[in-house]
Scaffold this active site. Structure first.
Site, mmCIF file in Angstrom:
data_model
loop_
_atom_site.group_PDB
_atom_site.id
_atom_site.type_symbol
_atom_site.label_atom_id
_atom_site.label_comp_id
_atom_site.label_asym_id
_atom_site.label_seq_id
_atom_site.Cartn_x
_atom_site.Cartn_y
_atom_site.Cartn_z
ATOM 1 N N SER A 49 -68.453 110.496 -57.665
ATOM 2 C CA SER A 49 -68.062 109.452 -59.197
ATOM 3 C C SER A 49 -69.732 108.699 -59.307
ATOM 4 C CB SER A 49 -67.106 108.308 -59.422
ATOM 5 O OG SER A 49 -67.635 107.967 -57.814
ATOM 6 N N ASP A 82 -67.568 114.129 -60.193
ATOM 7 C CA ASP A 82 -67.134 113.625 -61.051
ATOM 8 C C ASP A 82 -67.248 112.115 -62.392
ATOM 9 O OD1 ASP A 82 -64.169 113.124 -61.704
ATOM 10 O OD2 ASP A 82 -63.356 111.713 -60.160
ATOM 11 N N GLY A 181 -55.945 105.585 -60.932
ATOM 12 C CA GLY A 181 -55.425 104.434 -59.934
ATOM 13 C C GLY A 181 -54.167 104.431 -59.663
ATOM 14 N N HIS A 210 -56.110 114.821 -63.873
ATOM 15 C CA HIS A 210 -57.118 113.741 -63.700
ATOM 16 C C HIS A 210 -55.862 113.076 -63.540
ATOM 17 C CE1 HIS A 210 -61.396 114.083 -64.925
ATOM 18 N NE2 HIS A 210 -60.953 114.881 -64.934
ATOM 19 N N THR A 254 -57.746 114.106 -56.761
ATOM 20 C CA THR A 254 -57.192 113.278 -56.125
ATOM 21 C C THR A 254 -57.914 112.728 -54.766
ATOM 22 O OG1 THR A 254 -55.593 114.890 -55.470
ATOM 23 C CG2 THR A 254 -55.597 113.103 -53.495
ATOM 24 N N THR A 256 -57.095 107.886 -55.147
ATOM 25 C CA THR A 256 -56.809 107.201 -54.515
ATOM 26 C C THR A 256 -55.478 107.296 -53.100
ATOM 27 O OG1 THR A 256 -55.781 106.774 -56.650
ATOM 28 C CG2 THR A 256 -54.883 105.790 -54.653
#
Length: 307
Positions: A49, A82, A181, A210, A254, A256
């Site tokens: 990200s 991302d 999350g 997502h 993937t 979290t």
């Protein structure tokens, strides 16, 4: 072997399986993803990200991926941005060596989302880089959500068809009821699989899920048993992930699950030996547990043995 996202996902689309897109923020996470891929003979998408890039440095993120891609030349791997928030962010990633980017303009009206996506696609395709876009808003579907509210936040299949046709995007993330999350659902998990199937029928391109972390029982328990607090979190059940792949999902994000698995073992070492300060003693069991989680996900998604 570093390749574009399209090279990996086009094969997955034809053969009807899913490929894990695993986020990383440091060497430990990244090397573990490669080790799991090697163990399971699975292609991988590794993604960072904008926050992770800020933390690592874009040159470090790209450099580590290139080194590991050379270490494991038999593994097809794409390096994906991302949730790129702007045209400029995507171009920066392309110039740095990313082989796939996401332009996330889904918070804008349809026309503006399409415009921004087309701008990125034009530059990216000229560089041999694939592009992901998103339609709809990610938010868990609750029992009391009305039909109008549901239609307002989830992807419109007809709009998805037009968007893909006009933008020439390589893969699309349609909002079907997940959220980011650990805290995805207030009630029982729900995903709109009928909507997903219709989007796939109309677009025929690889689709992306997502907010797909599952928070499996063993990961949750390991975290809670070491003093962690997940506040009653609910992830996407494995059966839902399998159903999503059957419905046309080919890229499954993937993040979290990896973080929770990793930190559960760091906590465990810290709890059991308060005098320990050798980072290797913390990170080795953390990597081992995270590798188990990733390898299991590859089996569930169907990418194991696809090299």
């Amino acid at each position: 072997m570093l390749v574009s996202g399209s090279e990996i996902l086009s094969k997955a689309n034809i053969e009807n399986y899913g490929v894990g897109a695993f986020n990383f923020v440091n060497y430990e996470m990244l090397s573990t993803i490669f080790e799991a891929a090697d163990k399971k003979s699975s292609p991988i998408i590794v993604q960072a990200s904008e926050g992770a890039i800020k933390y690592m440095g874009i040159d470090m993120a790209v450099g580590m991926v290139k080194i590991l891609a050379n270490r494991y030349p038999h593994i097809p791997v794409a390096l994906h941005l991302d949730h790129g928030t702007s045209f400029e962010s995507c171009i920066k990633a392309i110039r740095a060596g990313f082989t796939s980017v996401m332009i996330d303009a889904s918070h804008h009206p349809f026309a503006e989302n399409l415009h921004e996506t087309k701008r990125v696609v034009e530059v990216a395709h000229n560089a041999g880089v694939s592009v992901e876009a998103e339609l709809g808003r990610l938010m868990g579907i609750e029992d009391n959500i009305s039909v109008d509210e549901k239609d307002a936040c989830l992807v419109n299949p007809k709009e998805a068809e037009e968007f893909v046709r006009e933008s020439n995007v390589d893969f699309l993330a349609p909002a079907i009821g997940t959220s980011h999350g650990a805290f995805k659902f207030k009630g029982e998990p729900k995903l709109d699989f009928e909507r997903l199937i219709e989007v796939k029928k109309l677009t025929k391109i690889p689709l992306v899920l997502h907010g797909a972390s599952a928070i499996p029982d063993n990961v949750r328990e390991a975290f809670l048993n070491t003093g962690g607090d997940l506040k009653g979190s609910k992830g996407v059940p494995f059966d839902f992930l399998k159903e999503a792949v059957r419905g046309g999902i080919n890229k499954i994000n993937t993040d979290t699950d990896l973080r929770i698995a990793f930190m559960s073992q760091v906590r465990k070492v810290a709890n059991e030996n308060a005098s320990e300060f050798d980072l290797r003693k913390f990170f080795t069991p953390a990597k081992d547990f995270m590798k188990e989680v990733i390898a299991e996900r590859m089996e569930i998604l169907g990418s194991a043995g696809k090299i």
